[in-house]
Design an enzyme around this catalytic site. Structure first.
Site, PDB file in Angstrom:
ATOM      1  N   GLY A  92    -134.042  15.094  43.384  1.00  0.00           N
ATOM      2  CA  GLY A  92    -132.591  14.891  43.298  1.00  0.00           C
ATOM      3  C   GLY A  92    -132.096  14.132  44.514  1.00  0.00           C
ATOM      4  O   GLY A  92    -130.958  14.307  44.950  1.00  0.00           O
ATOM      5  N   GLY A 131    -128.634  11.882  44.840  1.00  0.00           N
ATOM      6  CA  GLY A 131    -127.300  12.465  44.719  1.00  0.00           C
ATOM      7  C   GLY A 131    -126.553  12.532  46.032  1.00  0.00           C
ATOM      8  O   GLY A 131    -126.978  11.960  47.051  1.00  0.00           O
ATOM      9  N   GLN A 132    -125.429  13.267  46.009  1.00  0.00           N
ATOM     10  CA  GLN A 132    -124.550  13.302  47.185  1.00  0.00           C
ATOM     11  C   GLN A 132    -125.279  13.875  48.406  1.00  0.00           C
ATOM     12  O   GLN A 132    -125.223  13.312  49.488  1.00  0.00           O
ATOM     13  CB  GLN A 132    -123.293  14.148  46.885  1.00  0.00           C
ATOM     14  CG  GLN A 132    -122.260  14.051  47.993  1.00  0.00           C
ATOM     15  CD  GLN A 132    -121.144  15.093  47.888  1.00  0.00           C
ATOM     16  OE1 GLN A 132    -121.179  15.978  47.041  1.00  0.00           O
ATOM     17  NE2 GLN A 132    -120.160  14.981  48.763  1.00  0.00           N
ATOM     18  N   ASP A 166    -136.209  11.267  42.117  1.00  0.00           N
ATOM     19  CA  ASP A 166    -135.025  11.500  41.279  1.00  0.00           C
ATOM     20  C   ASP A 166    -135.332  10.891  39.915  1.00  0.00           C
ATOM     21  O   ASP A 166    -136.252  10.086  39.769  1.00  0.00           O
ATOM     22  CB  ASP A 166    -133.787  10.821  41.897  1.00  0.00           C
ATOM     23  CG  ASP A 166    -132.470  11.419  41.413  1.00  0.00           C
ATOM     24  OD1 ASP A 166    -131.786  12.076  42.226  1.00  0.00           O
ATOM     25  OD2 ASP A 166    -132.131  11.239  40.221  1.00  0.00           O
ATOM     26  N   ILE A 167    -134.511  11.260  38.942  1.00  0.00           N
ATOM     27  CA  ILE A 167    -134.660  10.670  37.598  1.00  0.00           C
ATOM     28  C   ILE A 167    -134.128   9.230  37.619  1.00  0.00           C
ATOM     29  O   ILE A 167    -134.496   8.415  36.781  1.00  0.00           O
ATOM     30  CB  ILE A 167    -133.930  11.552  36.563  1.00  0.00           C
ATOM     31  CG1 ILE A 167    -134.440  11.294  35.166  1.00  0.00           C
ATOM     32  CG2 ILE A 167    -132.425  11.422  36.655  1.00  0.00           C
ATOM     33  CD1 ILE A 167    -134.065  12.377  34.165  1.00  0.00           C
ATOM     34  N   ASP A 176    -138.665  13.194  36.471  1.00  0.00           N
ATOM     35  CA  ASP A 176    -137.799  14.079  35.699  1.00  0.00           C
ATOM     36  C   ASP A 176    -138.316  15.488  35.968  1.00  0.00           C
ATOM     37  O   ASP A 176    -139.436  15.821  35.561  1.00  0.00           O
ATOM     38  CB  ASP A 176    -137.875  13.733  34.205  1.00  0.00           C
ATOM     39  CG  ASP A 176    -137.009  14.667  33.360  1.00  0.00           C
ATOM     40  OD1 ASP A 176    -136.484  15.664  33.910  1.00  0.00           O
ATOM     41  OD2 ASP A 176    -136.868  14.391  32.148  1.00  0.00           O
ATOM     42  N   ILE A 177    -137.519  16.301  36.632  1.00  0.00           N
ATOM     43  CA  ILE A 177    -138.005  17.610  37.061  1.00  0.00           C
ATOM     44  C   ILE A 177    -138.313  18.542  35.887  1.00  0.00           C
ATOM     45  O   ILE A 177    -138.984  19.573  36.048  1.00  0.00           O
ATOM     46  CB  ILE A 177    -137.004  18.260  38.063  1.00  0.00           C
ATOM     47  CG1 ILE A 177    -137.528  19.578  38.634  1.00  0.00           C
ATOM     48  CG2 ILE A 177    -135.645  18.468  37.431  1.00  0.00           C
ATOM     49  CD1 ILE A 177    -138.861  19.498  39.294  1.00  0.00           C
ATOM     50  N   TYR A 184    -122.448  26.700  35.394  1.00  0.00           N
ATOM     51  CA  TYR A 184    -123.006  26.379  36.707  1.00  0.00           C
ATOM     52  C   TYR A 184    -123.141  27.637  37.564  1.00  0.00           C
ATOM     53  O   TYR A 184    -124.204  27.907  38.142  1.00  0.00           O
ATOM     54  CB  TYR A 184    -122.074  25.363  37.371  1.00  0.00           C
ATOM     55  CG  TYR A 184    -122.435  24.936  38.767  1.00  0.00           C
ATOM     56  CD1 TYR A 184    -123.540  24.133  39.014  1.00  0.00           C
ATOM     57  CD2 TYR A 184    -121.636  25.306  39.853  1.00  0.00           C
ATOM     58  CE1 TYR A 184    -123.850  23.718  40.307  1.00  0.00           C
ATOM     59  CE2 TYR A 184    -121.930  24.889  41.136  1.00  0.00           C
ATOM     60  CZ  TYR A 184    -123.042  24.092  41.360  1.00  0.00           C
ATOM     61  OH  TYR A 184    -123.340  23.669  42.635  1.00  0.00           O
ATOM     62  N   LYS A 205    -126.484  29.472  38.977  1.00  0.00           N
ATOM     63  CA  LYS A 205    -126.737  29.674  40.413  1.00  0.00           C
ATOM     64  C   LYS A 205    -126.983  31.159  40.708  1.00  0.00           C
ATOM     65  O   LYS A 205    -127.850  31.496  41.517  1.00  0.00           O
ATOM     66  CB  LYS A 205    -125.562  29.149  41.247  1.00  0.00           C
ATOM     67  CG  LYS A 205    -125.439  27.629  41.261  1.00  0.00           C
ATOM     68  CD  LYS A 205    -126.629  26.957  41.936  1.00  0.00           C
ATOM     69  CE  LYS A 205    -126.471  25.452  42.048  1.00  0.00           C
ATOM     70  NZ  LYS A 205    -127.680  24.785  42.535  1.00  0.00           N
TER      71      LYS A 205
HETATM   72  P1  NAD Z   1    -125.521  15.331  42.675  1.00  0.00           P
HETATM   73  O1  NAD Z   1    -125.012  15.505  41.295  1.00  0.00           O
HETATM   74  O2  NAD Z   1    -124.826  14.377  43.567  1.00  0.00           O
HETATM   75  O3  NAD Z   1    -127.063  14.965  42.661  1.00  0.00           O
HETATM   76  C1  NAD Z   1    -127.970  15.572  41.788  1.00  0.00           C
HETATM   77  C2  NAD Z   1    -129.117  14.615  41.580  1.00  0.00           C
HETATM   78  O4  NAD Z   1    -130.024  15.213  40.653  1.00  0.00           O
HETATM   79  C3  NAD Z   1    -128.691  13.275  40.973  1.00  0.00           C
HETATM   80  O5  NAD Z   1    -129.127  12.195  41.795  1.00  0.00           O
HETATM   81  C4  NAD Z   1    -129.371  13.243  39.617  1.00  0.00           C
HETATM   82  O6  NAD Z   1    -129.810  11.947  39.220  1.00  0.00           O
HETATM   83  C5  NAD Z   1    -130.547  14.168  39.852  1.00  0.00           C
HETATM   84  N1  NAD Z   1    -131.087  14.689  38.592  1.00  0.00           N
HETATM   85  C6  NAD Z   1    -130.398  15.084  37.505  1.00  0.00           C
HETATM   86  N2  NAD Z   1    -131.253  15.444  36.524  1.00  0.00           N
HETATM   87  C7  NAD Z   1    -132.514  15.275  37.015  1.00  0.00           C
HETATM   88  C8  NAD Z   1    -133.802  15.475  36.490  1.00  0.00           C
HETATM   89  N3  NAD Z   1    -133.979  15.906  35.233  1.00  0.00           N
HETATM   90  N4  NAD Z   1    -134.863  15.209  37.266  1.00  0.00           N
HETATM   91  C9  NAD Z   1    -134.702  14.751  38.530  1.00  0.00           C
HETATM   92  N5  NAD Z   1    -133.479  14.534  39.094  1.00  0.00           N
HETATM   93  C10 NAD Z   1    -132.397  14.789  38.338  1.00  0.00           C
HETATM   94  O7  NAD Z   1    -125.536  16.788  43.339  1.00  0.00           O
HETATM   95  P2  NAD Z   1    -125.446  17.180  44.880  1.00  0.00           P
HETATM   96  O8  NAD Z   1    -124.010  17.312  45.211  1.00  0.00           O
HETATM   97  O9  NAD Z   1    -126.291  16.300  45.681  1.00  0.00           O
HETATM   98  O10 NAD Z   1    -126.017  18.666  44.821  1.00  0.00           O
HETATM   99  C11 NAD Z   1    -127.372  18.951  45.088  1.00  0.00           C
HETATM  100  C12 NAD Z   1    -127.568  20.446  44.965  1.00  0.00           C
HETATM  101  O11 NAD Z   1    -126.652  21.121  45.851  1.00  0.00           O
HETATM  102  C13 NAD Z   1    -127.288  21.022  43.578  1.00  0.00           C
HETATM  103  O12 NAD Z   1    -128.143  22.101  43.332  1.00  0.00           O
HETATM  104  C14 NAD Z   1    -125.877  21.545  43.692  1.00  0.00           C
HETATM  105  O13 NAD Z   1    -125.632  22.579  42.795  1.00  0.00           O
HETATM  106  C15 NAD Z   1    -125.865  22.037  45.120  1.00  0.00           C
HETATM  107  N6  NAD Z   1    -124.510  22.133  45.654  1.00  0.00           N
HETATM  108  C16 NAD Z   1    -123.770  21.009  45.877  1.00  0.00           C
HETATM  109  C17 NAD Z   1    -122.469  21.129  46.364  1.00  0.00           C
HETATM  110  C18 NAD Z   1    -121.607  19.929  46.622  1.00  0.00           C
HETATM  111  O14 NAD Z   1    -120.410  20.084  46.924  1.00  0.00           O
HETATM  112  N7  NAD Z   1    -122.131  18.716  46.531  1.00  0.00           N
HETATM  113  C19 NAD Z   1    -121.940  22.408  46.625  1.00  0.00           C
HETATM  114  C20 NAD Z   1    -122.721  23.524  46.350  1.00  0.00           C
HETATM  115  C21 NAD Z   1    -124.008  23.374  45.888  1.00  0.00           C
HETATM  116  N1  SER Z   2    -119.113  21.399  44.864  1.00  0.00           N
HETATM  117  C1  SER Z   2    -119.704  22.126  43.794  1.00  0.00           C
HETATM  118  C2  SER Z   2    -118.946  21.952  42.528  1.00  0.00           C
HETATM  119  O1  SER Z   2    -117.750  21.778  42.627  1.00  0.00           O
HETATM  120  C3  SER Z   2    -119.772  23.580  44.145  1.00  0.00           C
HETATM  121  O2  SER Z   2    -121.055  24.022  44.001  1.00  0.00           O
HETATM  122  O3  SER Z   2    -119.505  22.025  41.478  1.00  0.00           O
END
Ligand code: NAD
Ligand code: SER
Length: 318
Positions: free
Chosen positions: A11, A14-15, A37-38, A55-56, A145, A149
């Site tokens: 992943g 992502g962010q 990542d996918i 793809d995980i 979600y 979690k």
């Molecule tokens: P994001 O959505 O920005 O990134 C997720 C990434 O996962 C994406 O790049 C997507 O392409 C990839 N992905 C989706 N399906 C896939 C698959 N089948 N195989 C491989 N990769 C795949 O999310 P994020 O904000 O970077 O969050 C990362 C983790 O942190 C997540 O578990 C999220 O729940 C957790 N989290 C994030 C936040 C936040 O505010 N950003 C807050 C709490 C928890």
């Molecule tokens: N930032 C995340 C969301 O809003 C919290 O896990 O989904």
């Protein structure tokens, strides 16, 4: 530079992955941090070290990558976030659960030594005490979600207790960053507001002006993650997931800070389905156990976070 481990991020596009990959490459050396990542990642991530398309949901391919690079640690970031998972219940549940079981099983069978998996404030629900929410309290999430979690946290603790898996986790608040846009969460407004303010001088918030949520600036989130992962195993007393806190604010409060940088900025409010999700989550988090167990301490509040966001986004949009 620490070179004893090889890390796989899943992943990484992502962010969080966009920032975390680069921080890990600085610490462990670029060739020891495999981004996956996918979909493809940022230019910086793609060009600074190895990248594998993964793809995980495919455990065979996961296993191949782990063997190819002799991976010792996995950071699992792939997930559907809160708002996106509500629109696709089946995929949200399947991806968020199956990805974790694939990675925990690798560790259970001794193929990797350490796992990082993030949880979220979404594990809490409408009857959780919402102010200064304790580590151990009512957890009644009412989103796909949040349910995924909470179940994930239970599985992490189970794998640690039954199989000795060294899995570590943080319940991130809403994360704010400038490198990559957020991927479909309820807290995304606090990132969008900066982009829209700089581009158009206005922003329409999908949360009401008084909806307070726990938030954290990305540098704090990355540091928390790295400090947790580097802490001695016997100091990690919670194997479900740790509360961590940065700052808390509502849309009116962040808008007032944005206005200090862009005096003509205007915010309007038009709530949507994300308002109900936000109302079910805490307003602020008690992270005293993270502070006690592995010396966690945040650095960014609303003021210095906004200053840094503005500085970096102004350069980006110039
Ligand atoms: P994001 O959505 O920005 O990134 C997720 C990434 O996962 C994406 O790049 C997507 O392409 C990839 N992905 C989706 N399906 C896939 C698959 N089948 N195989 C491989 N990769 C795949 O999310 P994020 O904000 O970077 O969050 C990362 C983790 O942190 C997540 O578990 C999220 O729940 C957790 N989290 C994030 C936040 C936040 O505010 N950003 C807050 C709490 C928890
Ligand atoms: N930032 C995340 C969301 O809003 C919290 O896990 O989904």
């Amino acid at each position: 530079m620490i070179n004893k481990d090889t890390i796989l991020l899943i992943g990484a596009s992502g962010q969080i992955g966009t920032d975390l990959t680069m921080s890990l490459r600085t610490i462990y050396g670029a060739s020891h941090v495999v981004a996956s990542d996918i979909k493809s990642a940022s230019t910086e991530v793609m060009e600074s070290g190895p990248f594998e398309q993964l793809d995980i949901m495919d455990p065979v391919r996961l296993n191949e990558i782990v063997l190819k690079y002799k991976v010792t640690q996995v950071y699992l970031l792939a997930a559907l976030l809160s708002a996106t998972a509500e629109k696709n219940i089946e995929l949200g549940w399947a991806l968020n659960m199956r990805s974790l079981s694939h990675v925990l099983d690798l560790a259970r069978h001794g193929k990797v030594k350490k796992v990082y998996w993030p949880s979220s404030i979404a594990v809490f629900g409408p009857t959780t005490p919402s102010v200064n929410t304790p580590q151990h309290t009512v957890m009644d999430p009412n989103t796909v979600y949040g349910i995924s979690k909470q179940a994930g946290e239970r599985w992490c603790e189970y794998y640690h207790q039954k199989f000795g898996v060294d899995v570590r986790s943080i319940r991130y608040p809403g994360l704010i960053s400038w490198k990559a846009k957020p991927g479909g969460g309820t807290t995304d407004y606090a990132v969008h507001i900066f982009h829209e303010a700089l581009k158009y001088g206005r922003y329409e918030s999908f949360l009401s002006e008084t909806t307070s949520l726990p938030m954290m600036y990305m540098p704090d989130a990355i540091r928390a993650t790295l400090e947790l992962m580097e802490a001695p195993a016997d100091s990690i007393k919670i194997r479900s997931s740790y509360n961590v806190a940065g700052t808390s604010f509502n849309p009116a409060e962040i808008a007032a800070v944005v206005k200090q940088y862009i005096p003509h900025f205007e915010i309007t409010y038009k709530t949507d389905e994300r308002q109900a999700i936000a109302k079910s989550w805490p307003q602020s988090i008690n992270d005293s156990l993270a502070r006690e167990h592995w010396n966690w301490k945040h650095e960014y509040d609303l003021g210095n976070m906004a200053e840094d966001m503005m500085l970096n986004l102004k350069k980006k949009y110039k």
